[in-house]
Write a protein that holds these residues in place. Structure first.
Motif, PDB file in Angstrom:
ATOM      1  N   SER A 185     -78.379 -78.606  -8.858  1.00 29.91           N
ATOM      2  CA  SER A 185     -79.161 -77.678  -9.684  1.00 29.91           C
ATOM      3  C   SER A 185     -78.542 -77.469 -11.072  1.00 29.91           C
ATOM      4  O   SER A 185     -79.235 -77.073 -12.001  1.00 29.91           O
ATOM      5  CB  SER A 185     -79.294 -76.329  -8.985  1.00 29.91           C
ATOM      6  N   MET A 186     -77.253 -77.760 -11.226  1.00 29.76           N
ATOM      7  CA  MET A 186     -76.560 -77.552 -12.507  1.00 29.76           C
ATOM      8  C   MET A 186     -76.380 -78.847 -13.300  1.00 29.76           C
ATOM      9  O   MET A 186     -75.942 -78.815 -14.444  1.00 29.76           O
ATOM     10  CB  MET A 186     -75.171 -76.936 -12.254  1.00 29.76           C
ATOM     11  N   GLN A 187     -76.690 -79.965 -12.706  1.00 28.13           N
ATOM     12  CA  GLN A 187     -76.361 -81.242 -13.328  1.00 28.13           C
ATOM     13  C   GLN A 187     -77.018 -81.453 -14.685  1.00 28.13           C
ATOM     14  O   GLN A 187     -76.384 -81.978 -15.594  1.00 28.13           O
ATOM     15  CB  GLN A 187     -76.667 -82.393 -12.375  1.00 28.13           C
ATOM     16  N   ALA A 188     -78.242 -81.046 -14.877  1.00 30.18           N
ATOM     17  CA  ALA A 188     -78.910 -81.237 -16.174  1.00 30.18           C
ATOM     18  C   ALA A 188     -78.199 -80.442 -17.268  1.00 30.18           C
ATOM     19  O   ALA A 188     -77.995 -80.945 -18.382  1.00 30.18           O
ATOM     20  CB  ALA A 188     -80.377 -80.827 -16.088  1.00 30.18           C
ATOM     21  N   HIS A 189     -77.788 -79.218 -16.967  1.00 32.48           N
ATOM     22  CA  HIS A 189     -77.090 -78.380 -17.956  1.00 32.48           C
ATOM     23  C   HIS A 189     -75.713 -78.952 -18.281  1.00 32.48           C
ATOM     24  O   HIS A 189     -75.317 -79.013 -19.448  1.00 32.48           O
ATOM     25  CB  HIS A 189     -76.938 -76.948 -17.430  1.00 32.48           C
ATOM     26  N   VAL A 190     -75.002 -79.354 -17.246  1.00 35.20           N
ATOM     27  CA  VAL A 190     -73.662 -79.905 -17.435  1.00 35.20           C
ATOM     28  C   VAL A 190     -73.744 -81.217 -18.212  1.00 35.20           C
ATOM     29  O   VAL A 190     -72.949 -81.460 -19.130  1.00 35.20           O
ATOM     30  CB  VAL A 190     -72.954 -80.094 -16.070  1.00 35.20           C
TER      31      VAL A 190
ATOM     32  N   ASP B 151     -70.769 -85.457 -10.382  1.00 31.37           N
ATOM     33  CA  ASP B 151     -70.483 -85.462  -8.941  1.00 31.37           C
ATOM     34  C   ASP B 151     -69.755 -84.194  -8.496  1.00 31.37           C
ATOM     35  O   ASP B 151     -69.720 -83.882  -7.310  1.00 31.37           O
ATOM     36  CB  ASP B 151     -69.637 -86.679  -8.557  1.00 31.37           C
ATOM     37  N   LYS B 152     -69.186 -83.473  -9.459  1.00 31.44           N
ATOM     38  CA  LYS B 152     -68.373 -82.295  -9.138  1.00 31.44           C
ATOM     39  C   LYS B 152     -69.121 -80.973  -9.317  1.00 31.44           C
ATOM     40  O   LYS B 152     -68.528 -79.903  -9.216  1.00 31.44           O
ATOM     41  CB  LYS B 152     -67.103 -82.313  -9.990  1.00 31.44           C
ATOM     42  N   VAL B 153     -70.413 -81.057  -9.607  1.00 31.58           N
ATOM     43  CA  VAL B 153     -71.218 -79.840  -9.763  1.00 31.58           C
ATOM     44  C   VAL B 153     -72.464 -79.945  -8.878  1.00 31.58           C
ATOM     45  O   VAL B 153     -72.907 -81.047  -8.547  1.00 31.58           O
ATOM     46  CB  VAL B 153     -71.631 -79.596 -11.239  1.00 31.58           C
ATOM     47  N   PRO B 154     -73.043 -78.787  -8.508  1.00 30.69           N
ATOM     48  CA  PRO B 154     -74.263 -78.826  -7.689  1.00 30.69           C
ATOM     49  C   PRO B 154     -75.417 -79.494  -8.435  1.00 30.69           C
ATOM     50  O   PRO B 154     -75.488 -79.452  -9.662  1.00 30.69           O
ATOM     51  CB  PRO B 154     -74.582 -77.346  -7.450  1.00 30.69           C
TER      52      PRO B 154
END
Length: 183
Positions: free
Chosen positions: A41-46, A36-39
């Motif tokens: 587009s970055m969620q899969a990497h995070v 919830d704290k990242v965009p």
């Protein structure tokens, strides 16, 4: 050990009644909080980086994975890193229990999914049934859900846990000591 999603009231109450209870945070809930704290587009990497932490075979490797995660994301997403960092000890409690149990104790989702069906039915029928009827329905829903439950892996280890056997990275001290004597 008690597994929870971070509700502080649950932990406080449990600590008062059962003071020696260890706490484990649910990795599924924590991962959702981090994402919830990242965009988007970055969620899969995070998510992959977070999974690397809890999938590590030892606490030491999990801590290293967290350090990599922190180095990679702290500058751009400090709240995501802080979200894990603030609960890191409680998130890694499972390493002090048998490795066979890890699959079951890293998340509360199996418990929640069982009660989701009960909650759905009881909310929909609220006010339409007597106390006895609703209790019967909840009992039958529980029995129905029970058919889909997986058998607890490592159930033979429960006696060791109850006796207070110490586990290091999922292996009992006794087994570690035996291994040292053989080597």
């Amino acid at each position: 050990m008690a597994i929870g999603d971070g509700a502080l009231g649950f932990r406080k109450a449990l600590s008062k009644v059962y003071g020696t209870t260890r706490h484990q945070r649910c990795w599924v809930h924590k991962t959702c909080n981090v994402l919830d704290k990242v965009p988007k587009s970055m969620q899969a990497h995070v998510k992959a980086a977070v999974q690397e932490i809890w999938r590590s075979p030892s606490r030491e490797l999990a801590l290293r994975a967290f350090e990599r995660f922190a180095q990679m994301y702290r500058a751009k997403y400090p709240k995501a890193v802080e979200c894990i960092e603030s609960d890191l000890d409680i998130l890694l409690t499972f390493y002090d229990f048998p490795a066979e149990h890890w699959q079951h104790v890293r998340t509360t989702n199996p418990i929640e999914s069982t009660f989701a069906t009960v909650r759905l039915r009881t909310v929909k029928t609220r006010g339409c049934m007597s106390r006895g009827t609703i209790l019967s329905m909840v009992f039958k829903l529980g029995q129905s859900a029970e058919r889909g439950w997986l058998r607890l892996r490592g159930y033979r280890r429960l006696g060791d846990v109850m006796r207070g056997v110490k586990f290091i990275d999922g292996v009992s001290e006794e087994e570690i000591n035996k291994g040292r004597k053989v080597a």
